[in-house]
Design an enzyme around this catalytic site. Structure first.
Site, PDB file in Angstrom:
ATOM      1  N   ARG A  17       1.057  -0.752   0.115  1.00 62.11           N
ATOM      2  CA  ARG A  17       0.012  -0.164   0.277  1.00 62.11           C
ATOM      3  C   ARG A  17       1.035   1.545  -0.454  1.00 62.11           C
ATOM      4  O   ARG A  17       2.380   1.034  -0.121  1.00 62.11           O
ATOM      5  CB  ARG A  17      -1.217   0.176   0.946  1.00 62.11           C
ATOM      6  N   SER A  19       0.353   3.923   2.641  1.00 61.37           N
ATOM      7  CA  SER A  19       0.250   4.871   3.122  1.00 61.37           C
ATOM      8  C   SER A  19       1.847   4.714   3.910  1.00 61.37           C
ATOM      9  O   SER A  19       3.271   4.111   3.133  1.00 61.37           O
ATOM     10  CB  SER A  19      -0.303   4.130   3.868  1.00 61.37           C
ATOM     11  N   LYS A  89      -2.133  -7.958  11.046  1.00 60.79           N
ATOM     12  CA  LYS A  89      -3.878  -7.654  11.889  1.00 60.79           C
ATOM     13  C   LYS A  89      -5.052  -7.327  10.733  1.00 60.79           C
ATOM     14  O   LYS A  89      -6.145  -6.967  11.016  1.00 60.79           O
ATOM     15  CB  LYS A  89      -3.717  -6.914  13.180  1.00 60.79           C
ATOM     16  N   ASP A  90      -4.315  -6.944   9.465  1.00 58.24           N
ATOM     17  CA  ASP A  90      -4.902  -6.104   8.451  1.00 58.24           C
ATOM     18  C   ASP A  90      -5.085  -7.278   7.403  1.00 58.24           C
ATOM     19  O   ASP A  90      -6.038  -7.476   6.354  1.00 58.24           O
ATOM     20  CB  ASP A  90      -4.267  -5.059   8.009  1.00 58.24           C
ATOM     21  N   THR A 136     -11.460   6.858  18.529  1.00 53.98           N
ATOM     22  CA  THR A 136     -11.274   5.298  18.217  1.00 53.98           C
ATOM     23  C   THR A 136     -11.802   4.776  16.557  1.00 53.98           C
ATOM     24  O   THR A 136     -13.327   4.967  17.197  1.00 53.98           O
ATOM     25  CB  THR A 136     -10.514   3.926  18.722  1.00 53.98           C
ATOM     26  N   SER A 138     -11.847   1.687  16.099  1.00 52.91           N
ATOM     27  CA  SER A 138     -11.709  -0.433  16.348  1.00 52.91           C
ATOM     28  C   SER A 138     -13.039  -0.591  17.404  1.00 52.91           C
ATOM     29  O   SER A 138     -13.215  -0.150  19.044  1.00 52.91           O
ATOM     30  CB  SER A 138     -10.213  -0.066  17.274  1.00 52.91           C
ATOM     31  N   LEU A 139     -14.239  -1.607  17.063  1.00 55.62           N
ATOM     32  CA  LEU A 139     -14.405  -1.905  17.854  1.00 55.62           C
ATOM     33  C   LEU A 139     -13.991  -2.531  18.910  1.00 55.62           C
ATOM     34  O   LEU A 139     -14.968  -2.718  20.152  1.00 55.62           O
ATOM     35  CB  LEU A 139     -15.425  -2.646  17.460  1.00 55.62           C
ATOM     36  N   ARG A 140     -13.149  -3.557  18.999  1.00 58.99           N
ATOM     37  CA  ARG A 140     -12.724  -4.176  20.033  1.00 58.99           C
ATOM     38  C   ARG A 140     -11.680  -2.675  20.757  1.00 58.99           C
ATOM     39  O   ARG A 140     -12.067  -3.348  22.455  1.00 58.99           O
ATOM     40  CB  ARG A 140     -11.597  -4.977  18.906  1.00 58.99           C
ATOM     41  N   ARG A 141     -11.610  -1.904  21.024  1.00 58.20           N
ATOM     42  CA  ARG A 141     -10.757  -0.672  21.692  1.00 58.20           C
ATOM     43  C   ARG A 141     -12.128  -0.341  22.104  1.00 58.20           C
ATOM     44  O   ARG A 141     -12.284   0.065  24.341  1.00 58.20           O
ATOM     45  CB  ARG A 141      -9.937   0.192  21.173  1.00 58.20           C
ATOM     46  N   ARG A 158     -11.367   7.878  10.751  1.00 61.38           N
ATOM     47  CA  ARG A 158     -10.617   7.441  10.501  1.00 61.38           C
ATOM     48  C   ARG A 158      -9.242   8.438   9.878  1.00 61.38           C
ATOM     49  O   ARG A 158      -8.751   9.308  10.110  1.00 61.38           O
ATOM     50  CB  ARG A 158     -11.987   7.290   9.069  1.00 61.38           C
ATOM     51  N   GLY A 159      -9.131   7.875   8.245  1.00 58.51           N
ATOM     52  CA  GLY A 159      -7.413   8.617   7.636  1.00 58.51           C
ATOM     53  C   GLY A 159      -5.696   7.951   8.301  1.00 58.51           C
ATOM     54  O   GLY A 159      -6.348   7.116   9.710  1.00 58.51           O
ATOM     55  N   ASN A 160      -5.104   8.456   8.106  1.00 55.31           N
ATOM     56  CA  ASN A 160      -3.885   6.908   8.406  1.00 55.31           C
ATOM     57  C   ASN A 160      -3.659   7.987   9.944  1.00 55.31           C
ATOM     58  O   ASN A 160      -4.382   9.628  10.493  1.00 55.31           O
ATOM     59  CB  ASN A 160      -3.068   7.891   7.041  1.00 55.31           C
ATOM     60  N   ARG A 164      -5.280  11.520  11.670  1.00 59.22           N
ATOM     61  CA  ARG A 164      -5.807  11.509  13.419  1.00 59.22           C
ATOM     62  C   ARG A 164      -5.839  12.342  14.092  1.00 59.22           C
ATOM     63  O   ARG A 164      -6.000  12.964  14.229  1.00 59.22           O
ATOM     64  CB  ARG A 164      -5.886   9.267  13.124  1.00 59.22           C
ATOM     65  N   CYS A 251     -11.978  -8.768  11.126  1.00 57.94           N
ATOM     66  CA  CYS A 251     -11.361  -7.821  12.065  1.00 57.94           C
ATOM     67  C   CYS A 251     -11.856  -6.808  12.151  1.00 57.94           C
ATOM     68  O   CYS A 251     -11.522  -6.688  13.094  1.00 57.94           O
ATOM     69  CB  CYS A 251     -10.008  -7.053  11.159  1.00 57.94           C
TER      70      CYS A 251
HETATM   71  C1  DPM Z   1      -7.712  -3.157  11.759  1.00 59.66           C
HETATM   72  C2  DPM Z   1      -7.910  -2.029  13.045  1.00 59.66           C
HETATM   73  C3  DPM Z   1      -8.099  -1.412  13.711  1.00 59.66           C
HETATM   74  C4  DPM Z   1      -6.930  -1.243  11.818  1.00 59.66           C
HETATM   75  C5  DPM Z   1      -9.083  -2.900  14.528  1.00 59.66           C
HETATM   76  C6  DPM Z   1      -8.435  -3.441  15.942  1.00 59.66           C
HETATM   77  C7  DPM Z   1      -7.864   0.125  13.878  1.00 59.66           C
HETATM   78  C8  DPM Z   1      -8.409   0.842  13.382  1.00 59.66           C
HETATM   79  C9  DPM Z   1      -8.987   1.817  14.237  1.00 59.66           C
HETATM   80  C10 DPM Z   1      -8.130  -4.713  11.583  1.00 59.66           C
HETATM   81  N1  DPM Z   1      -6.245  -2.634  11.437  1.00 59.66           N
HETATM   82  O1  DPM Z   1      -7.487  -2.698  15.745  1.00 59.66           O
HETATM   83  O2  DPM Z   1      -9.077  -3.658  16.882  1.00 59.66           O
HETATM   84  O3  DPM Z   1      -8.187   2.034  15.405  1.00 59.66           O
HETATM   85  O4  DPM Z   1      -9.220   3.395  13.700  1.00 59.66           O
HETATM   86  C11 DPM Z   1      -4.189  -0.634  11.612  1.00 59.66           C
HETATM   87  C12 DPM Z   1      -2.796  -0.081  12.264  1.00 59.66           C
HETATM   88  C13 DPM Z   1      -2.004  -1.300  12.283  1.00 59.66           C
HETATM   89  C14 DPM Z   1      -2.580  -1.540  11.261  1.00 59.66           C
HETATM   90  C15 DPM Z   1      -3.662   1.313  12.807  1.00 59.66           C
HETATM   91  C16 DPM Z   1      -3.611   1.283  14.894  1.00 59.66           C
HETATM   92  C17 DPM Z   1      -0.230  -0.635  12.720  1.00 59.66           C
HETATM   93  C18 DPM Z   1      -0.005  -1.617  13.452  1.00 59.66           C
HETATM   94  C19 DPM Z   1       0.171  -2.714  13.503  1.00 59.66           C
HETATM   95  C20 DPM Z   1      -5.599  -0.343  11.149  1.00 59.66           C
HETATM   96  N2  DPM Z   1      -3.544  -1.526  10.608  1.00 59.66           N
HETATM   97  O5  DPM Z   1      -3.746   0.111  14.721  1.00 59.66           O
HETATM   98  O6  DPM Z   1      -3.022   1.991  15.419  1.00 59.66           O
HETATM   99  O7  DPM Z   1       1.260  -3.261  12.694  1.00 59.66           O
HETATM  100  O8  DPM Z   1      -0.619  -4.112  14.138  1.00 59.66           O
END
Ligand code: DPM
Length: 322
Positions: A17, A19, A89-90, A136, A138-141, A158-160, A164, A251
């Site tokens: 990607r 980013s 994680k993506d 955030t 993330s529903l998990r957080r 949202r956004g990079n 953010r 995810c």
């Molecule tokens: C996924 C989530 C998020 C990313 C969901 C989660 C965070 C989304 C958000 C699956 N992918 O974590 O519950 O908080 O809005 C993502 C990040 C990284 C990889 C950024 C982040 C970097 C860290 C890594 C987005 N994907 O989580 O702050 O390599 O694990």
């Protein structure tokens, strides 16, 4: 390690990607491979994914099936590229036919971090004023932090990373939750105000590790990328991914994990939470690290017996409704 490389493998094309974080990660992989295989040329090809284009819709609503990975996978299947570097994680737990997860690199700290607005300097999540707004998507957080800190409010962001942080600095939020790994890789570790301990919030499956995907059957390429594999991280991530796959969670559901590998023994903790954070099911399994996937499946079954499936079914209905 000696790996014999045929003429066809003299150039390996790496999909990434565009980013800033994706490129930092991909260039790191390129450099590591180049050092180990000076006779092979490693080329980076950048692509935009759906997740990079849709920036105005809450992540949970646009589905989770490879939002950040699909275009990179098409590139490998059409032979424009040979491998792809992802934040693990993506990467969905079910890969398209013909592709495989060929390598898992050493993990950064997989925890989540809090970045506070300047006016909240010195504060922690538990000392933020009631009604403070946490960014955030993330529903998990969201679910885990709501569970522990009912005095806080949560708002999508949202956004990079840079976008953010800019929104935070402008005052749209009191604090943001971001992965420690992403912040550190971008050289912004100094913005971390608090690292959230795993007894408060379990991290996402695969968080902090990179996954290198390749075509199944490309054994020469597989041998090359395997040189970057970190076995304990791979064992932890394979256990986590098996857990998520068995729960059939994408995810974008409140599923969190924590894993430890010590003396070839793996301990995996996992949780499923409702969106309001009121119900939270958590359990732990342990066994031989070599049986990582089996342990992940076992933990998923344990949580299902305790009602995880009902929570997930409710969440899917809620997301599709709203
Ligand atoms: C996924 C989530 C998020 C990313 C969901 C989660 C965070 C989304 C958000 C699956 N992918 O974590 O519950 O908080 O809005 C993502 C990040 C990284 C990889 C950024 C982040 C970097 C860290 C890594 C987005 N994907 O989580 O702050 O390599 O694990």
């Amino acid at each position: 390690m000696t790996v014999s490389v045929s003429a066809a493998t003299r150039t390996i094309r790496i999909g990434s990607r565009k980013s800033q974080l994706a490129l930092v990660q991909t260039y790191w992989v390129q450099e590591q491979l180049q050092q180990r295989f000076p006779d092979i040329k490693f080329e980076v090809h950048t692509m935009s994914t759906q997740g990079d284009k849709i920036l105005d819709v809450a992540l949970a609503k646009i589905g989770d099936k490879g939002l950040f990975t699909k275009e990179l996978e098409v590139g490998m299947l059409s032979r424009e590229t040979d491998i792809a570097v992802h934040s693990l994680k993506d990467l969905p737990t079910q890969l398209p036919e013909g592709l495989m997860l060929g390598c898992v690199t050493e993990r950064e700290d997989p925890a989540d971090a809090v970045v506070f607005h300047e006016k909240n300097r010195g504060k922690q999540l538990d000392t933020l004023p009631a009604g403070a707004i946490i960014g955030t998507s993330s529903l998990r957080r969201l679910a885990q932090l709501r569970h522990h800190y009912p005095h806080l409010e949560f708002k999508d962001v949202r956004g990079n990373l840079n976008t953010r942080l800019q929104k935070l600095d402008e005052g749209q939020y009191d604090a943001l939750i971001l992965a420690v790994a992403g912040l550190r890789r971008l050289g912004m570790g100094d913005r971390i105000g608090q690292v959230i301990p795993s007894d408060i919030s379990l991290h996402a499956v695969g968080q902090g590790a990179l996954g290198i995907e390749c075509r199944e059957g490309d054994t020469e390429i597989l041998d090359v990328i395997k040189a970057l594999e970190h076995t304990p991280t791979a064992q932890r991530c394979h256990a986590e991914r098996a857990f998520l796959r068995e729960l059939e969670g994408g995810c974008q559901v409140p599923i969190g994990v924590n894993t430890v590998v010590e003396s070839d023994r793996l301990t995996l903790t996992g949780m499923v939470a409702s969106l309001d954070g009121k119900r939270l099911i958590k359990d732990t399994v342990a066994g031989a690290a070599a049986d990582a996937e089996q342990l992940g499946i076992e933990l998923a079954h344990k949580l299902k017996e305790q009602g995880a499936q009902e929570i997930l079914t409710e969440i899917f209905a809620e997301i599709n409704r709203g």
